[in-house]
Each structure stands twice: as C-alpha cells, then as structure tokens.
Enzyme design. Structure first.
Site, PDB file in Angstrom:
ATOM      1  N   TYR A  87       0.859  -1.185   0.000  1.00  0.00           N
ATOM      2  CA  TYR A  87       0.000   0.000   0.000  1.00  0.00           C
ATOM      3  C   TYR A  87       0.893   1.232   0.000  1.00  0.00           C
ATOM      4  O   TYR A  87       1.854   1.307   0.763  1.00  0.00           O
ATOM      5  CB  TYR A  87      -0.887  -0.007   1.250  1.00  0.00           C
ATOM      6  CG  TYR A  87      -1.785   1.205   1.384  1.00  0.00           C
ATOM      7  CD1 TYR A  87      -2.840   1.423   0.493  1.00  0.00           C
ATOM      8  CD2 TYR A  87      -1.594   2.131   2.421  1.00  0.00           C
ATOM      9  CE1 TYR A  87      -3.678   2.529   0.628  1.00  0.00           C
ATOM     10  CE2 TYR A  87      -2.436   3.232   2.563  1.00  0.00           C
ATOM     11  CZ  TYR A  87      -3.470   3.432   1.668  1.00  0.00           C
ATOM     12  OH  TYR A  87      -4.291   4.519   1.808  1.00  0.00           O
ATOM     13  N   ASP A 111       9.156   2.796  -0.201  1.00  0.00           N
ATOM     14  CA  ASP A 111       8.101   3.370   0.612  1.00  0.00           C
ATOM     15  C   ASP A 111       8.347   2.948   2.051  1.00  0.00           C
ATOM     16  O   ASP A 111       8.013   1.832   2.456  1.00  0.00           O
ATOM     17  CB  ASP A 111       6.727   2.918   0.129  1.00  0.00           C
ATOM     18  CG  ASP A 111       5.601   3.560   0.943  1.00  0.00           C
ATOM     19  OD1 ASP A 111       5.900   4.149   2.005  1.00  0.00           O
ATOM     20  OD2 ASP A 111       4.440   3.468   0.517  1.00  0.00           O
ATOM     21  N   LYS A 169       4.369   8.601   9.062  1.00  0.00           N
ATOM     22  CA  LYS A 169       4.133   7.978  10.368  1.00  0.00           C
ATOM     23  C   LYS A 169       5.129   8.441  11.449  1.00  0.00           C
ATOM     24  O   LYS A 169       4.958   9.520  11.963  1.00  0.00           O
ATOM     25  CB  LYS A 169       4.044   6.463  10.202  1.00  0.00           C
ATOM     26  CG  LYS A 169       2.852   6.119   9.267  1.00  0.00           C
ATOM     27  CD  LYS A 169       2.362   4.703   9.290  1.00  0.00           C
ATOM     28  CE  LYS A 169       1.013   4.597   8.613  1.00  0.00           C
ATOM     29  NZ  LYS A 169       0.988   4.003   7.294  1.00  0.00           N
TER      30      LYS A 169
HETATM   31  C1  LIG Z   1       0.348   4.456   5.945  1.00  0.00           C
HETATM   32  C2  LIG Z   1       1.061   4.217   4.677  1.00  0.00           C
HETATM   33  C3  LIG Z   1       0.927   5.075   3.573  1.00  0.00           C
HETATM   34  C4  LIG Z   1      -0.070   6.188   3.541  1.00  0.00           C
HETATM   35  O1  LIG Z   1       0.191   7.164   4.488  1.00  0.00           O
HETATM   36  P1  LIG Z   1      -1.011   8.157   4.925  1.00  0.00           P
HETATM   37  O2  LIG Z   1      -0.341   9.109   5.852  1.00  0.00           O
HETATM   38  O3  LIG Z   1      -2.040   7.279   5.551  1.00  0.00           O
HETATM   39  O4  LIG Z   1      -1.510   8.799   3.686  1.00  0.00           O
HETATM   40  C5  LIG Z   1       1.732   4.854   2.482  1.00  0.00           C
HETATM   41  N1  LIG Z   1       2.606   3.842   2.452  1.00  0.00           N
HETATM   42  C6  LIG Z   1       2.749   2.987   3.476  1.00  0.00           C
HETATM   43  C7  LIG Z   1       3.760   1.884   3.392  1.00  0.00           C
HETATM   44  C8  LIG Z   1       1.974   3.127   4.621  1.00  0.00           C
HETATM   45  O5  LIG Z   1       2.090   2.257   5.623  1.00  0.00           O
END
Ligand SMILES: *Cc1c(COP(=O)(O)O)cnc(C)c1O
Length: 432
Positions: free
Chosen positions: A142, A237, A270
């Site tokens: 994601y 990511d 995060k």
């Molecule tokens: C949480 C998450 C996102 C999205 O971040 P948001 O602040 O919720 O938009 C993207 N990539 C990864 C791997 C994530 O865990």
C-alpha cells in the site's frame, strides 16, 4: 449502555461509515470500533473508560508511546509561537537536517503532510526526472490512495493494471504494472518487456500492509540491479518502516545484507511526525532539484512543514536516536513475538510471527507467507476470534489480518507478559 456503540451510531449519521479512514470501522472483524477518550504511554482508554494495551499506536507513529513528556513539551512550546505561517521556519530546516543525518541515501528532502501525498509526489518526481510514464508496484503493498496506485494486476505482464476503487478511470492506472511480491522471475520478465519505459519501481521493503512480509534479500538485490540496469528509480516506501524497524529504516537493514545497497528515492511518514500530520520524500540532490521551484516537477502544500508537526517530529526523532533506543525496542518486540509463538505452540495453534525493530506481524499459519496470495490463505474467522478475544481482554491489535503491529518504548515487560498470557487464553479457544 456501551458508550462506544452510542458514539458509533451518532458518528454514522454525520461521517460515512462513522469513520474518517475505512479500516477503523471494524468491517473485517465485525463489532463496534473503540472510540478513544485519551491515551498515555502504552495504553488508551475507550469511551467506557476501559483500558487497552495499544499495539496500533496510530498505525505506527507513536513509537515513544502516547504523551511522551519531551514531545508534549516541544508541541506546547511550538503552539504558543503560532500554528502555521505559510512561510519557512528554522525548525523545518532542523527536521530536514535530522532526517538526512539518519538516512544516508537522501541528500535532500521535502516535507509534506501525509504518506499518500509523499508517495504520489515521489512518483511524479520519478516520472519527471526520467521522462518515463510506467511504474511497477507489488500486490499487497500500500502506498496511499493516489489514483495511480489504487490498482490490481491485469491479466498478464503485457497488460497493465485495473482500478481497485470506483472513481479511478482505467486510463489513470494504465501505466501501473502490478507484480507479485518476492517473485524474481516475474520481475525480470517485466523489465525485459517494459524496461525502457519504467520510471520507477515502488516497494514496501518490509510490507506492513500485508501484515509483515519481508522482501527476500535476493529479490531486493534483483530489484536494485534491474532498476540500475534499465535507468528506473528504486523508490522505497518507508512510510511505515522508516524510523520504526531501525534508526536508518528498512534500507539500513538491507544495506547490511547487500553491499552498497541504497534506494534512489525514499518516502516517509508515520514516525517522522510523531503522531502529527507530517511525511516526506527525498533522495539524491540531482533528482530532488527537479522539484519546483528549482525544476519542472510541480509539488506544493499549504501546511507542508507545519511548525507544530515539525516540533513533534523533531522531538520524536531526537528521542529515538539516543544510544540503545532501538536495541531495547527490538528486544521487547522480539519478546512479544517469541512469547506469542510459544503460547500458540503450547496450545496447538498454527502460528508464525516475525518482527524487526518496533514492528511485528503474526499469522495463523504454520509458516511465514512470502506474498499476498499466501497471506490471504489465513483463516479470517479464526483471526476474528483472536481479535475479539484479545479486545475483550484489553489488548488492542489491528482489526484486520493484513495489518502489522507496533510496540512502543512505553510498553513494559509487564505489558508484554500480560499480552502473552491473554493471548494464551484466546489460543485455547482457537484450538478447540
Ligand atoms: C500508511 C502508509 C501510507 C499512507 O500514508 P497516509 O499518511 O495514511 O496517507 C503509504 N505507504 C505505506 C507503506 C503506509 O504504511
């Protein structure tokens, strides 16, 4: 009367599904979401005043636990100086310098407000910098909810993806190729077919959005080699793993296994905001200087580098970079994963667990899965029994079997021991 039920009913009248982000709604597991009244350290209290040991921690950011005094103080001070200016501040520079000092693959960084925004911007930058359109992502990873990323695999490698959400026109995902995680042969085939058109390969190095699945070292090595060979950018990511699985993120873990390893671009979120809306993307100077106002790739944000959020992020990073922080956090997380595994084994429940730094995952499966189809073989009904069994006993884990868990520095040995003993009670129910 359960006050969570009352609030949820009220919420559903004014907010779609009663929540502002879908997984909070407990749709996968059934039941009513817990409305959080307040949180401190490793705990939160719900609308009924019931205490829970929190293994979600805002889905990762709360690595110090809730209400860490140093962070609270930094935020309080920042608030008094003003919430937002739409003009640069020294603290943004300090945070940027702090991030760059911890992540050597990044020469420059731009601050944004969410992981979605960071991932979306990194893709635009990769496309702008390479002059190419196509991108590779992996099933089960994601990267936020930007249109081009809400996509599932098409019928074969020659075809591109199909949208997974209404409202995303097929043309918008026609440049996104979705591959199976940890499948080297498929990756090689994709580059052989499309290599000259691929702007970037985006990957969660440890995929926390399919619970906890590591990219194997040979697979990651091949990702790096093929990107380099074909002139595509490797985009990590690390929204979830950054400052969470190690001080240097998952890339520092892979750099130990693969000599000289580094991604081209890194996306973060995060933990870097410590619970405030803050995210970032960064990489080599030559690529980052393609961004506006220096270069042709447009990207902007009214609240980007927000002074309160940067104060929170900076105070958080300064705590986690203290010597021994990650050793202690890793040991505690490991004791949870091992303790749960032992309890499940004792009760005869199929179980496997893995962890890195302060992030963990477990499956009601005999062996750790390597890709999304294998994760999906987990027994949903059994997971729901486990989830609700733990929730009833005051242990809060993610309400879906494809989400990772998080331990904070505030979780004590006693919290871990209580969690394991509660889990063992629930495992006896599962074994029947
Ligand atoms: C949480 C998450 C996102 C999205 O971040 P948001 O602040 O919720 O938009 C993207 N990539 C990864 C791997 C994530 O865990």
């Amino acid at each position: 009367m359960d006050l969570n039920d009352t609030l949820f009913e009220r919420a559903r009248r004014s907010i779609p599904g009663g929540v502002n982000s879908p997984v909070r709604a407990f749709r996968a597991v059934g039941g009513t979401p817990r409305f959080v009244q307040r949180a401190q350290g490793a705990y939160f209290w719900d609308a009924n005043g019931k205490r829970h040991i929190d293994y979600i921690g805002s889905w990762g950011p709360m690595i110090l636990g809730h209400g860490h005094p140093g962070v609270v103080e930094a935020v309080q001070k920042a608030v008094l100086d003003g919430f937002s200016f739409g003009a640069p501040t020294e603290r943004e520079v300090e945070l940027a310098e702090e991030i760059l000092s911890l992540v050597p693959s990044m020469d420059m960084v731009r601050l944004v407000s969410s992981g979605t925004e960071a991932a979306m911007s990194a893709i635009r930058l990769a496309r702008g910098a390479t002059g190419r359109s196509k991108l590779i992502k992996f099933e089960g990873c994601y990267h936020g909810h930007a249109d081009a990323l809400l996509v599932k695999a098409g019928s074969g490698l020659a075809t591109f993806g199909n949208p997974t959400s209404a409202g995303v026109p097929p043309e918008v995902v026609q440049h996104t190729l979705v591959l199976e995680y940890n499948n080297v042969a498929q990756l090689e085939e994709a580059f052989a077919l499309h290599g000259a058109d691929i702007a970037c390969l985006m990957i969660e190095p440890i995929a926390g959005n399919m619970n906890f699945v590591r990219a194997s070292v040979p697979f990651m090595k091949r990702c790096r080699e093929l990107c380099t060979q074909h002139g595509a950018l490797l985009v990590f990511d690390e929204v979830m793993t950054g400052f969470r699985v190690a001080l240097g993120g998952a890339q520092s873990v892979y750099a130990k296994a693969i000599a000289g390893f580094r991604p081209d671009l890194t996306v973060m979120g995060k933990v870097i905001g410590g619970g405030m809306p803050l995210a970032a993307f960064g990489g080599p100077r030559a690529v980052m200087e393609q961004l506006a106002p220096l270069g042709p790739v447009y990207q902007a944000g009214t609240l980007s580098g927000n002074p309160v959020a940067t104060a929170c992020g900076l105070a958080t990073l300064r705590e986690i970079r203290k010597p021994g922080f990650f050793d202690a956090l890793s040991a505690r997380t490991r004791s949870l994963a091992d303790g749960l595994s032992a309890a499940a084994k004792f009760e005869g429940v199929a179980f496997s667990a893995d962890c890195q730094g302060g992030m963990f995952g477990f499956f009601l499966l005999d062996a750790l899965p390597q890709n999304y189809p294998a994760v999906m073989k987990s027994d949903g009904a059994k997971f729901n029994t486990l989830f609700h069994g733990l929730l009833d006993r005051g242990i809060y884990i993610a309400p879906a079997l494809y989400e990772a868990g998080f331990v904070s520095a505030a979780h004590s040995d006693a919290d871990i021991a209580e969690t394991i003993s509660m889990a063992r009670e629930v495992f006896t129910l599962l074994a029947k």
